[in-house]
Scaffold this active site. Structure first.
Site, PDB file in Angstrom:
ATOM      1  N   ARG A   1       0.817  -1.220   0.000  1.00 54.57           N
ATOM      2  CA  ARG A   1       0.000   0.000   0.000  1.00 54.57           C
ATOM      3  C   ARG A   1       0.850   1.269   0.000  1.00 54.57           C
ATOM      4  NH1 ARG A   1      -5.586  -0.507   2.158  1.00 54.57           N
ATOM      5  NH2 ARG A   1      -6.213  -2.521   1.348  1.00 54.57           N
TER       6      ARG A   1
ATOM      7  N   ARG B   1      -3.272   7.145   1.002  1.00 54.68           N
ATOM      8  CA  ARG B   1      -3.708   8.384   1.633  1.00 54.68           C
ATOM      9  C   ARG B   1      -2.705   9.086   2.522  1.00 54.68           C
ATOM     10  NH1 ARG B   1      -9.949   7.088   3.027  1.00 54.68           N
ATOM     11  NH2 ARG B   1     -10.760   7.761   0.996  1.00 54.68           N
TER      12      ARG B   1
ATOM     13  N   ARG C   1      -6.715  11.533  -5.936  1.00 58.48           N
ATOM     14  CA  ARG C   1      -7.909  10.805  -5.478  1.00 58.48           C
ATOM     15  C   ARG C   1      -9.126  11.730  -5.511  1.00 58.48           C
ATOM     16  NH1 ARG C   1     -11.786   8.571  -3.833  1.00 58.48           N
ATOM     17  NH2 ARG C   1     -12.060   7.062  -2.161  1.00 58.48           N
TER      18      ARG C   1
ATOM     19  N   ASP D   1      -7.190  -2.638  -6.917  1.00 62.91           N
ATOM     20  CA  ASP D   1      -7.640  -3.265  -5.671  1.00 62.91           C
ATOM     21  C   ASP D   1      -8.004  -4.719  -5.945  1.00 62.91           C
ATOM     22  OD1 ASP D   1      -8.412  -2.407  -2.758  1.00 62.91           O
ATOM     23  OD2 ASP D   1      -9.927  -3.836  -3.402  1.00 62.91           O
TER      24      ASP D   1
ATOM     25  N   TYR E   1     -14.821 -11.777   0.711  1.00 68.06           N
ATOM     26  CA  TYR E   1     -15.467 -10.465   0.542  1.00 68.06           C
ATOM     27  C   TYR E   1     -16.746 -10.587  -0.282  1.00 68.06           C
ATOM     28  CZ  TYR E   1     -11.544  -7.789   2.498  1.00 68.06           C
ATOM     29  OH  TYR E   1     -10.597  -7.263   3.342  1.00 68.06           O
TER      30      TYR E   1
HETATM   31  O1  1CP Z   1      -0.019   0.641  -3.105  1.00 63.42           O
HETATM   32  C1  1CP Z   1      -0.488  -0.500  -3.172  1.00 63.42           C
HETATM   33  O2  1CP Z   1      -0.200  -1.422  -2.370  1.00 63.42           O
HETATM   34  C2  1CP Z   1      -1.355  -0.856  -4.384  1.00 63.42           C
HETATM   35  C3  1CP Z   1      -2.758  -0.812  -4.296  1.00 63.42           C
HETATM   36  C4  1CP Z   1      -3.630  -1.708  -3.408  1.00 63.42           C
HETATM   37  C5  1CP Z   1      -3.512  -3.079  -3.074  1.00 63.42           C
HETATM   38  C6  1CP Z   1      -2.370  -4.020  -3.386  1.00 63.42           C
HETATM   39  C7  1CP Z   1      -4.832  -1.241  -2.849  1.00 63.42           C
HETATM   40  C8  1CP Z   1      -5.341   0.139  -2.958  1.00 63.42           C
HETATM   41  N1  1CP Z   1      -5.462  -2.308  -2.254  1.00 63.42           N
HETATM   42  C9  1CP Z   1      -4.677  -3.440  -2.364  1.00 63.42           C
HETATM   43  C10 1CP Z   1      -4.960  -4.805  -1.880  1.00 63.42           C
HETATM   44  C11 1CP Z   1      -6.130  -5.043  -0.990  1.00 63.42           C
HETATM   45  N2  1CP Z   1      -7.375  -4.471  -1.013  1.00 63.42           N
HETATM   46  C12 1CP Z   1      -6.146  -6.059   0.001  1.00 63.42           C
HETATM   47  C13 1CP Z   1      -4.998  -7.024   0.262  1.00 63.42           C
HETATM   48  C14 1CP Z   1      -3.953  -6.455   1.144  1.00 63.42           C
HETATM   49  C15 1CP Z   1      -4.394  -6.155   2.570  1.00 63.42           C
HETATM   50  O3  1CP Z   1      -4.689  -7.114   3.312  1.00 63.42           O
HETATM   51  O4  1CP Z   1      -4.405  -4.973   2.910  1.00 63.42           O
HETATM   52  C16 1CP Z   1      -7.407  -6.035   0.610  1.00 63.42           C
HETATM   53  C17 1CP Z   1      -7.899  -6.924   1.748  1.00 63.42           C
HETATM   54  C18 1CP Z   1      -8.196  -5.023  -0.028  1.00 63.42           C
HETATM   55  C19 1CP Z   1      -9.607  -4.675   0.219  1.00 63.42           C
HETATM   56  C20 1CP Z   1      -9.758  -3.231   0.556  1.00 63.42           C
HETATM   57  N3  1CP Z   1      -9.689  -2.238  -0.380  1.00 63.42           N
HETATM   58  C21 1CP Z   1      -9.876  -2.644   1.829  1.00 63.42           C
HETATM   59  C22 1CP Z   1      -9.962  -3.392   3.178  1.00 63.42           C
HETATM   60  C23 1CP Z   1     -11.383  -3.610   3.529  1.00 63.42           C
HETATM   61  C24 1CP Z   1     -11.636  -4.334   4.850  1.00 63.42           C
HETATM   62  O5  1CP Z   1     -12.270  -3.720   5.704  1.00 63.42           O
HETATM   63  O6  1CP Z   1     -11.257  -5.504   5.003  1.00 63.42           O
HETATM   64  C25 1CP Z   1      -9.926  -1.242   1.635  1.00 63.42           C
HETATM   65  C26 1CP Z   1     -10.076  -0.168   2.669  1.00 63.42           C
HETATM   66  C27 1CP Z   1      -9.795  -1.010   0.229  1.00 63.42           C
HETATM   67  C28 1CP Z   1      -9.722   0.313  -0.478  1.00 63.42           C
HETATM   68  C29 1CP Z   1      -8.364   0.697  -0.927  1.00 63.42           C
HETATM   69  N4  1CP Z   1      -7.588  -0.068  -1.787  1.00 63.42           N
HETATM   70  C30 1CP Z   1      -6.404   0.586  -2.049  1.00 63.42           C
HETATM   71  C31 1CP Z   1      -6.443   1.835  -1.334  1.00 63.42           C
HETATM   72  C32 1CP Z   1      -5.358   2.883  -1.365  1.00 63.42           C
HETATM   73  C33 1CP Z   1      -7.655   1.890  -0.637  1.00 63.42           C
HETATM   74  C34 1CP Z   1      -8.138   3.034   0.253  1.00 63.42           C
HETATM   75  C35 1CP Z   1      -9.277   3.769  -0.374  1.00 63.42           C
HETATM   76  C36 1CP Z   1      -9.060   5.148  -0.896  1.00 63.42           C
HETATM   77  O7  1CP Z   1      -7.976   5.683  -1.118  1.00 63.42           O
HETATM   78  O8  1CP Z   1     -10.092   5.754  -1.111  1.00 63.42           O
END
Ligand code: 1CP
Length: 357
Positions: free
Chosen positions: A35, A39, A48, A85, A164
């Protein structure tokens, strides 16, 4: 031929991250952070906001490519991970998805045979086309401005993505998904088979577009008891890794079976991943003893040590480096970077890892 020359001959460009993923003990180790685009960076927040929604950002190649390279430009990591994502696969299969502000992802929960049958694998390539354009654009930008940086593609693993899809949102325990896996294994198996095919196809498309390594995120692997872990985590991963290796033998697969604990050795041995990512709870010394020496390890600084900075960050980082010296290793976090991370702590971490600890 020296080991180093051999490494670069097989991986093409001699990029430090690719060399480590190919099994070479590069030192100081290459690094990137899960990640790393996000943010905590003001330049990310700006784009964003311009994009409007998160899905819009992921499907607008110029913007997604820009946020992919932002952390490289600022900190100079060895790997750039595609900005997207894991839930873009269910989205591309036609399951309604939205990212609610402050709430995380929300999917229309998938609970019965009709919902599984309604998924549209035949639409995946077309719907995911903008993501492949992001890969192409990012690769062009890196080739031009950061030729030592490796572009990493990724997908969620079938179990985590299915969790999910069934639950409909993030959860502490994914009760409904685990319940379906036990209670209706025929239906759950059908969903997993659909995801194995879709995920394989999705990763192959990323590789064709220019991804040089791919990572499978199995964030909720550790929720399952061993028999279910073998069935829903290991077996689907075996199929995906085998297919990627058949078609692209030089593209390493990184597996991240989060909270797999002592099953990490079996996971590596069965799936054949080139590198395994360690979560924050994994003792690197245990992983080093459980995983063969030619398989890379990646990880596993606690993201909260990075938030804290200072002595906590230095001590934890040095301990990991000391445990990993002499084997193929990629420095990373043990889970995604926290939104409240001060960017200057990331810069300090990069300096520390570059010094070899
Ligand atoms: O920079 C990076 O790593 C690349 C982008 C990336 C990756 C590899 C994002 C962007 N998400 C992911 C993987 C991801 N997404 C995982 C696997 C890794 C981990 O365990 O963290 C998972 C479980 C998700 C699902 C997800 N997407 C969540 C978690 C939800 C939960 O409650 O379980 C969330 C909050 C997101 C949104 C998201 N994805 C990525 C970002 C930067 C964000 C935040 C949202 C935003 O900026 O508005």
């Amino acid at each position: 031929m020296s080991a180093e020359a051999q490494g670069s001959a097989t991986t093409g460009a001699g990029k430090p991250l690719l060399r480590a993923l190919a099994g070479e003990a590069v030192w100081p180790p290459p690094m990137w952070l899960m990640r790393q685009a996000g943010r905590y960076l003001p330049e990310y927040r700006e784009i964003r906001e311009k994009a409007g929604g998160f899905i819009k950002l992921c499907t607008t190649p110029e913007m997604a490519a820009e946020v992919t390279v932002q952390p490289i430009r600022r900190f100079g990591m060895d790997g750039a991970i595609l900005f997207s994502d894991i839930l873009m696969v269910p989205w591309a299969l036609g399951q309604p998805l939205r990212f609610a502000e402050g709430e995380g992802p929300v999917l229309d929960p998938l609970r019965d045979a009709a919902a599984v049958a309604a998924l549209q694998p035949e639409m995946l390539r077309e719907r995911a086309a903008p993501i492949m354009d992001t890969v192409r654009l990012t690769r062009m930008a890196l080739d031009l401005h950061a030729p030592k940086v490796t572009l990493i593609g990724f997908a969620g693993s079938p179990w985590t993505v299915a969790a999910y899809m069934v639950e409909g949102h993030g959860s502490r325990d994914f009760h409904t998904a685990r319940g379906m896996a036990f209670g209706d294994p025929a239906l759950f198996g059908k969903l997993i088979r659909t995801l194995v095919e879709a995920t394989t196809d999705y990763l192959l498309a990323q590789i064709e577009a220019g991804a040089e390594a791919v990572m499978l995120f199995d964030s909720w692997a550790g929720m399952l008891p061993p028999s279910q872990f073998r069935r829903w985590v290991i077996e689907p991963t075996v199929t995906i890794v085998r297919k990627v290796q058949q078609l692209h033998p030089s593209v390493p697969v990184i597996g991240f079976p989060r909270l797999a604990g002592p099953l990490i050795g079996e996971y590596v041995q069965r799936t054949g991943v080139a590198t395994v990512a360690m979560d924050t709870a994994m003792d690197p010394r245990f992983a080093a003893s459980a995983v063969p020496g030619n398989v890379g390890l990646q990880g596993n600084l606690d993201p909260l040590a990075l938030v804290a900075g200072g002595i906590a960050l230095e001590t934890e980082t040095r301990q990991i480096l000391a445990a990993m010296r002499g084997r193929p290793f990629v420095f990373n976090l043990g889970h995604g970077i926290e939104k409240v991370t001060p960017p200057e702590h990331v810069a300090a971490l990069v300096r520390l890892v570059r010094s070899g600890g």
